[in-house]
Design a protein around this motif. Structure first.
Motif, PDB file in Angstrom:
ATOM      1  N   ASN A 332       0.805  -1.229   0.000  1.00 62.11           N
ATOM      2  CA  ASN A 332       0.000   0.000   0.000  1.00 62.11           C
ATOM      3  C   ASN A 332       0.836   1.275   0.000  1.00 62.11           C
ATOM      4  OD1 ASN A 332       0.913   0.252   2.626  1.00 62.11           O
ATOM      5  ND2 ASN A 332      -1.040  -0.250   3.588  1.00 62.11           N
ATOM      6  N   GLY A 347      -0.384   7.033  -6.328  1.00 63.79           N
ATOM      7  CA  GLY A 347      -0.655   5.615  -6.133  1.00 63.79           C
ATOM      8  C   GLY A 347      -0.866   4.912  -7.453  1.00 63.79           C
ATOM      9  N   LYS A 348      -0.603   3.615  -7.468  1.00 62.10           N
ATOM     10  CA  LYS A 348      -0.787   2.825  -8.677  1.00 62.10           C
ATOM     11  C   LYS A 348      -1.941   1.835  -8.562  1.00 62.10           C
ATOM     12  CE  LYS A 348       3.903   3.022 -10.637  1.00 62.10           C
ATOM     13  NZ  LYS A 348       5.030   2.227 -11.163  1.00 62.10           N
ATOM     14  N   ASN A 349      -2.542   1.747  -7.357  1.00 58.62           N
ATOM     15  CA  ASN A 349      -3.700   0.874  -7.175  1.00 58.62           C
ATOM     16  C   ASN A 349      -4.568   1.442  -6.058  1.00 58.62           C
ATOM     17  OD1 ASN A 349      -2.604  -0.046  -4.646  1.00 58.62           O
ATOM     18  ND2 ASN A 349      -1.292  -1.461  -5.793  1.00 58.62           N
ATOM     19  N   ALA A 350      -5.688   0.779  -5.814  1.00 60.06           N
ATOM     20  CA  ALA A 350      -6.647   1.295  -4.833  1.00 60.06           C
ATOM     21  C   ALA A 350      -6.055   1.372  -3.430  1.00 60.06           C
ATOM     22  CB  ALA A 350      -7.901   0.420  -4.822  1.00 60.06           C
ATOM     23  N   SER A 351      -5.254   0.363  -3.040  1.00 64.38           N
ATOM     24  CA  SER A 351      -4.654   0.359  -1.703  1.00 64.38           C
ATOM     25  C   SER A 351      -3.684   1.517  -1.527  1.00 64.38           C
ATOM     26  CB  SER A 351      -3.934  -0.972  -1.447  1.00 64.38           C
ATOM     27  OG  SER A 351      -4.846  -2.034  -1.408  1.00 64.38           O
ATOM     28  N   GLN A 352      -2.876   1.764  -2.548  1.00 66.34           N
ATOM     29  CA  GLN A 352      -1.913   2.868  -2.472  1.00 66.34           C
ATOM     30  C   GLN A 352      -2.628   4.215  -2.479  1.00 66.34           C
ATOM     31  OE1 GLN A 352       0.888   2.254  -5.665  1.00 66.34           O
ATOM     32  NE2 GLN A 352       1.518   0.243  -4.896  1.00 66.34           N
ATOM     33  N   ASN A 353      -3.681   4.333  -3.291  1.00 67.78           N
ATOM     34  CA  ASN A 353      -4.461   5.568  -3.308  1.00 67.78           C
ATOM     35  C   ASN A 353      -5.079   5.853  -1.946  1.00 67.78           C
ATOM     36  OD1 ASN A 353      -3.964   6.135  -6.000  1.00 67.78           O
ATOM     37  ND2 ASN A 353      -5.822   5.129  -6.729  1.00 67.78           N
ATOM     38  N   ALA A 377      -5.037   7.405 -10.635  1.00 68.14           N
ATOM     39  CA  ALA A 377      -4.170   7.597  -9.480  1.00 68.14           C
ATOM     40  C   ALA A 377      -4.594   8.801  -8.646  1.00 68.14           C
ATOM     41  CB  ALA A 377      -2.728   7.778  -9.948  1.00 68.14           C
ATOM     42  N   CYS A 401      -0.903   8.208 -15.607  1.00 63.32           N
ATOM     43  CA  CYS A 401      -1.147   7.063 -14.720  1.00 63.32           C
ATOM     44  C   CYS A 401      -2.427   6.325 -15.099  1.00 63.32           C
ATOM     45  CB  CYS A 401      -1.242   7.528 -13.270  1.00 63.32           C
ATOM     46  SG  CYS A 401       0.339   7.966 -12.517  1.00 63.32           S
ATOM     47  N   SER A 402      -3.342   7.014 -15.750  1.00 59.02           N
ATOM     48  CA  SER A 402      -4.599   6.393 -16.164  1.00 59.02           C
ATOM     49  C   SER A 402      -4.540   5.901 -17.600  1.00 59.02           C
ATOM     50  CB  SER A 402      -5.749   7.392 -16.000  1.00 59.02           C
ATOM     51  OG  SER A 402      -5.887   7.764 -14.649  1.00 59.02           O
ATOM     52  N   GLY A 424     -10.087   3.159  -1.808  1.00 63.75           N
ATOM     53  CA  GLY A 424      -9.533   4.069  -2.800  1.00 63.75           C
ATOM     54  C   GLY A 424     -10.530   5.064  -3.362  1.00 63.75           C
TER      55      GLY A 424
END
Length: 454
Positions: A332, A347-353, A377, A401-402, A424
């Motif tokens: 994350n 972020g690169k995914n929902a957890s990181q966002n 992102a 990123c998108s 996210g």
């Protein structure tokens, strides 16, 4: 209620000899209108400053029927100025029910002095902290009719003639006042639990009303058994489709889409369902009443519990479970780019966002970006006032990123972003839009070279 100025002057003068030079602990909140200063050398002794709008008061108490403090923005801000203060002097001003407390605070190698003005004026109480030069540090309440701005000179509130006399000071008055403050505290502290239980009681009562209405309707539907039997006795063509039928001078409406036999079956089913409803109603009402009684007993028991016992009961019922703390992991942790000294996170995914926007301890004034109306992102510029170049770079990064070439990017302060229902997901209070027509090679390169936050 207003108390006697003369009587209160005597009380404050006597109070000085008891507490002057005493060391206090940092302030805590009894409830949202009452601040306590615990004494360091006497366990269970408190200096009470109540901003109750009906009866604001300052007094001593040895009541220790609580065990934890609330938090609010005011307390968070002033704690750094009121870390274990020592009382230098205390007096009641002649102009009104305003207590002036002069304190000294040891801060590392320096000794700083502050003054607390407890304005105990009914309907307009306040607690104002000023520095040694009489400049305002914080005020508990804002007042549109007065200038109570941080950094401004403190001015006493305007007087309306001589102080009005009122109730005489007594220990009973203080005891009753503090008991009421404890009552308010419990109402504030356990409002969610009481509302939960009362909601269950109301739900049970509504359930009983619904059952009684169902029984009333069921009793009316019992007639369909007789209607069905009467139709069967008429020796009619049961495969016929009729709109209505006459039985003993009464017109019975039928469903013409169904055969007469199917209508009869429908009438028998309605009668059977009505009987089942009536037979189960007594048990269902008893169960609902038992549930109501259980919640009423629970509420009565809860009201008699100490705070520790009440908190444990709520915890056992799962009502005050704390949200699970989110820890940083390799999965994350967002990425970062150093753009000429300014850090840009993404972020690169929902957890990181989710971690970037709602868990990381970043300044709420930082700028937050996201591609408009499309998944992508979350991006944060670690700058309260980003330059046009930084804003443009971050917007291009959002598009890239998108996996887009062009697009509209929304941006706002991080404080305007709150967590949605899904991981996210972000909900914005307000935002502005910037249009990106192409993504530069520089953005693409720095995105590819971005590193995980450590």
């Amino acid at each position: 209620m207003r108390i006697s100025h003369k009587s209160y002057t005597t009380y404050i003068n006597n109070l000085v000899s008891n507490i002057k030079g005493n060391n206090l602990f940092s302030p805590i909140l009894l409830n949202n209108e009452t601040i306590l200063f615990p004494f360091q050398n006497e366990t269970g002794k408190y200096l009470v400053i109540s901003l109750n709008h009906q009866t604001p008061l300052l007094y001593l108490t040895n009541d220790n029927s609580f065990y934890s403090s609330f938090e609010n923005n005011y307390l968070v801000k002033v704690k750094k100025f009121l870390q274990k203060p020592t009382i230098k002097s205390i007096e009641l001003l002649k102009s009104d029910l305003i207590v002036k407390i002069h304190i000294v605070v040891q801060e590392e190698l320096n000794e700083n002095e502050y003054i607390i003005f407890a304005e105990l004026i009914p309907t307009k109480p306040n607690l104002i902290i000023v520095d040694s030069n009489n400049f305002i540090i914080e005020s508990y309440y804002k007042d549109k009719n007065r200038t109570l701005v941080k950094g401004e000179k403190y001015v006493l509130p305007m007087q309306k003639g001589e102080p009005i006399e009122g109730e005489e000071i007594s220990q009973k008055l203080f005891n009753d006042h503090f008991a009421n403050e404890i009552k308010i505290r419990r109402q504030e502290r356990y409002r969610s639990f009481v509302n939960f239980v009362n909601g269950k009681i109301k739900l049970g009562k509504r359930k009983i009303i619904a059952i009684e209405n169902d029984v009333k309707l069921a009793n009316e539907n019992l007639k369909f058994e007789n209607i069905a039997n009467s139709i069967l006795c008429l020796n009619l063509n049961m495969k016929a489709h009729l709109d209505e039928i006459k039985i003993e001078d009464e017109i019975i409406q039928l469903d013409a889409k169904k055969t007469l036999y199917e209508n009869v079956e429908h009438f028998f089913k309605k009668a059977k369902k009505a009987k089942e409803t009536i037979s189960k109603s007594e048990t269902n009402i008893k169960n609902a009443n038992d549930e109501i009684s259980a919640y009423i007993n629970l509420l009565e028991k809860f009201n008699s519990l100490s705070e520790k016992e009440a908190d444990k009961l709520m915890s056992d019922m799962g009502i005050n479970k704390k949200k699970k703390e989110v820890h940083a992991t390799i999965f994350n942790q967002p990425f970062k780019i150093n753009l000429n000294g300014t850090i840009i996170y993404f972020g690169k995914n929902a957890s990181q966002n989710d971690f970037l926007s709602f868990v990381m301890k970043l300044d709420r004034e930082f700028t937050w970006l996201h591609l408009k109306d499309k998944p992508g992102a979350h991006i944060v510029i670690a700058n309260i006032k980003p330059t046009d170049a930084e804003l443009s770079f971050a917007a291009e990064l959002s598009v890239h990123c998108s996996h887009q070439v062009t697009g509209e990017v929304i941006y706002t302060k991080k404080k305007n972003v709150r967590r949605g229902h899904n991981l996210g997901e972000a909900i914005l209070k307000n935002y502005q839009v910037i249009r990106i027509n192409n993504v530069s090679e520089r953005v693409k390169l720095m995105h590819s070279e971005a590193v995980h936050l450590k």
